[in-house]
Write a protein that holds these residues in place. Structure first.
Motif, PDB file in Angstrom:
ATOM      1  N   LEU A  99      -2.265  -7.282  -8.743  1.00 43.56           N
ATOM      2  CA  LEU A  99      -3.225  -6.262  -9.157  1.00 43.56           C
ATOM      3  C   LEU A  99      -2.857  -4.968  -8.455  1.00 43.56           C
ATOM      4  O   LEU A  99      -2.910  -4.880  -7.224  1.00 43.56           O
ATOM      5  N   LYS A 100      -2.459  -3.977  -9.228  1.00 43.91           N
ATOM      6  CA  LYS A 100      -2.127  -2.668  -8.671  1.00 43.91           C
ATOM      7  C   LYS A 100      -3.335  -1.772  -8.868  1.00 43.91           C
ATOM      8  O   LYS A 100      -3.675  -1.381  -9.982  1.00 43.91           O
ATOM      9  N   GLU A 131       0.851  -1.184   0.000  1.00 42.37           N
ATOM     10  CA  GLU A 131       0.000   0.000   0.000  1.00 42.37           C
ATOM     11  C   GLU A 131       0.886   1.232   0.000  1.00 42.37           C
ATOM     12  O   GLU A 131       1.959   1.236   0.606  1.00 42.37           O
ATOM     13  N   GLY A 132       0.455   2.257  -0.704  1.00 44.95           N
ATOM     14  CA  GLY A 132       1.220   3.500  -0.738  1.00 44.95           C
ATOM     15  C   GLY A 132       0.341   4.641  -1.185  1.00 44.95           C
ATOM     16  O   GLY A 132      -0.892   4.505  -1.256  1.00 44.95           O
ATOM     17  N   GLY A 182      -2.012   3.811  -4.112  1.00 42.73           N
ATOM     18  CA  GLY A 182      -3.135   2.905  -3.964  1.00 42.73           C
ATOM     19  C   GLY A 182      -2.695   1.623  -3.280  1.00 42.73           C
ATOM     20  O   GLY A 182      -1.878   1.652  -2.365  1.00 42.73           O
ATOM     21  N   GLN A 183      -3.215   0.490  -3.750  1.00 43.24           N
ATOM     22  CA  GLN A 183      -2.936  -0.790  -3.101  1.00 43.24           C
ATOM     23  C   GLN A 183      -2.513  -1.836  -4.125  1.00 43.24           C
ATOM     24  O   GLN A 183      -2.897  -1.760  -5.295  1.00 43.24           O
ATOM     25  N   VAL A 184      -1.723  -2.818  -3.652  1.00 44.63           N
ATOM     26  CA  VAL A 184      -1.313  -3.940  -4.495  1.00 44.63           C
ATOM     27  C   VAL A 184      -1.820  -5.224  -3.855  1.00 44.63           C
ATOM     28  O   VAL A 184      -1.662  -5.438  -2.645  1.00 44.63           O
TER      29      VAL A 184
END
Length: 296
Positions: A38-39, A18-19, A22-24
């Motif tokens: 999935l990014k 997460e950053g 968004g999220q991975v």
């Protein structure tokens, strides 16, 4: 995720990162059985993609190379853009965290060839990554390195006078022209960062671990000595050069910094980590250097 064609195809297994982007997620492709990443990037305004997401999408669409992370697909889902990529859980940063002794020189050479080969593919498309660092270099199950995370990448302006932001790159790998606020730079920022990464494979710890932007400049000075018009033409015209009172420093021999590296490797790293961006070796020419010539 809503029940559309794409979300039905990918079964999310867990969140792995997460950053600010968004999220991975780690997910399984039900159609082929592969594990993928999935990014998921949140789109605040559905009429406009975030600049970082758009840059990454366009960069990955135009480059196909074994040492650049492949874009398997993309789709929008509600207020999100989802990039589908291979799931590679191991980064060079993780490898270095687990390494307690200098990496064997032959493995360093292999990694350098793969990193520079990926950069050639980027630079031939006039794409500058702008955030080369161990965490953005992923390693697959066969030991192959792939350059990832193109969120800060940028196509070089076709206009020679086109400017870019200096607020890019992770501090320890940030080229001196960025540290001095230049908005006119190019592929040399990736070469500098790559040289720092290659050096770190022998030293284990980062080559230039500044605690702040100011300290980062002093770390560079301690290594390369004081910048001047003699060793870096145009440095006194940099936006932030005269904002600092720089101490007089003598350069440190790279051989002393990298005592475990072969002499030919030290020579190449010295050609990558130098003040003048125009004097830095290109990624393509680096691959022809005596240390790397012959490939893998």
């Amino acid at each position: 995720m809503e029940a559309d064609h794409h979300s039905r195809r990918y079964a999310i297994e867990q969140k792995v990162g997460e950053g600010s982007f968004g999220q991975v997620f780690r997910a399984r492709d039900r159609q082929h059985g592969h594990v993928v990443a999935l990014k998921k990037v949140r789109i605040r305004d559905v009429r406009m993609l975030p600049a970082a997401a758009l840059r990454e999408l366009l960069a990955l669409q135009q480059i196909s190379h074994p040492n650049v992370l492949e874009l398997l697909g993309q789709y929008t889902h509600g207020a999100n853009l989802v990039l589908v990529m291979p799931f590679l859980p191991l980064s060079l940063a993780t490898v270095l965290e687990q390494q307690h002794l200098p990496m064997p020189s032959e493995r360093v050479r292999e990694i350098a060839i793969m990193l520079l080969s990926g950069l050639v593919a980027c630079h031939e498309s006039d794409l500058v990554h702008r955030d080369i660092k161990p965490a953005n270099l992923l390693i697959d199950a066969h030991g192959r390195l792939q350059i990832a995370d193109f969120g800060q990448s940028r196509l070089l302006p076709k206009d020679a006078g086109g400017s870019l932001t200096a607020q890019v790159a992770t501090r320890w790998y940030r080229a001196p022209e960025l540290l001095f606020g230049s908005r006119y730079y190019g592929k040399g920022v990736d070469i500098w960062a790559s040289g720092c990464v290659i050096a770190q494979l022998w030293s284990i710890s980062p080559l230039l671990p500044g605690d702040s932007d100011l300290d980062q400049i002093f770390q560079v000075l301690l290594l390369l000595g004081s910048p001047s018009e003699a060793n870096w033409p145009g440095v006194t015209l940099m936006p932030d050069f005269h904002k600092l009172e720089l101490p007089r420093c003598q350069p440190k021999p790279m051989r002393r910094v990298l005592p475990y590296a072969p002499s030919s490797a030290v020579d190449l790293v010295s050609k990558m980590i130098c003040y003048d961006p125009k004097a830095r070796v290109s990624a393509n020419d680096a691959l022809s250097h005596a240390w790397l010539a012959g490939g893998l």
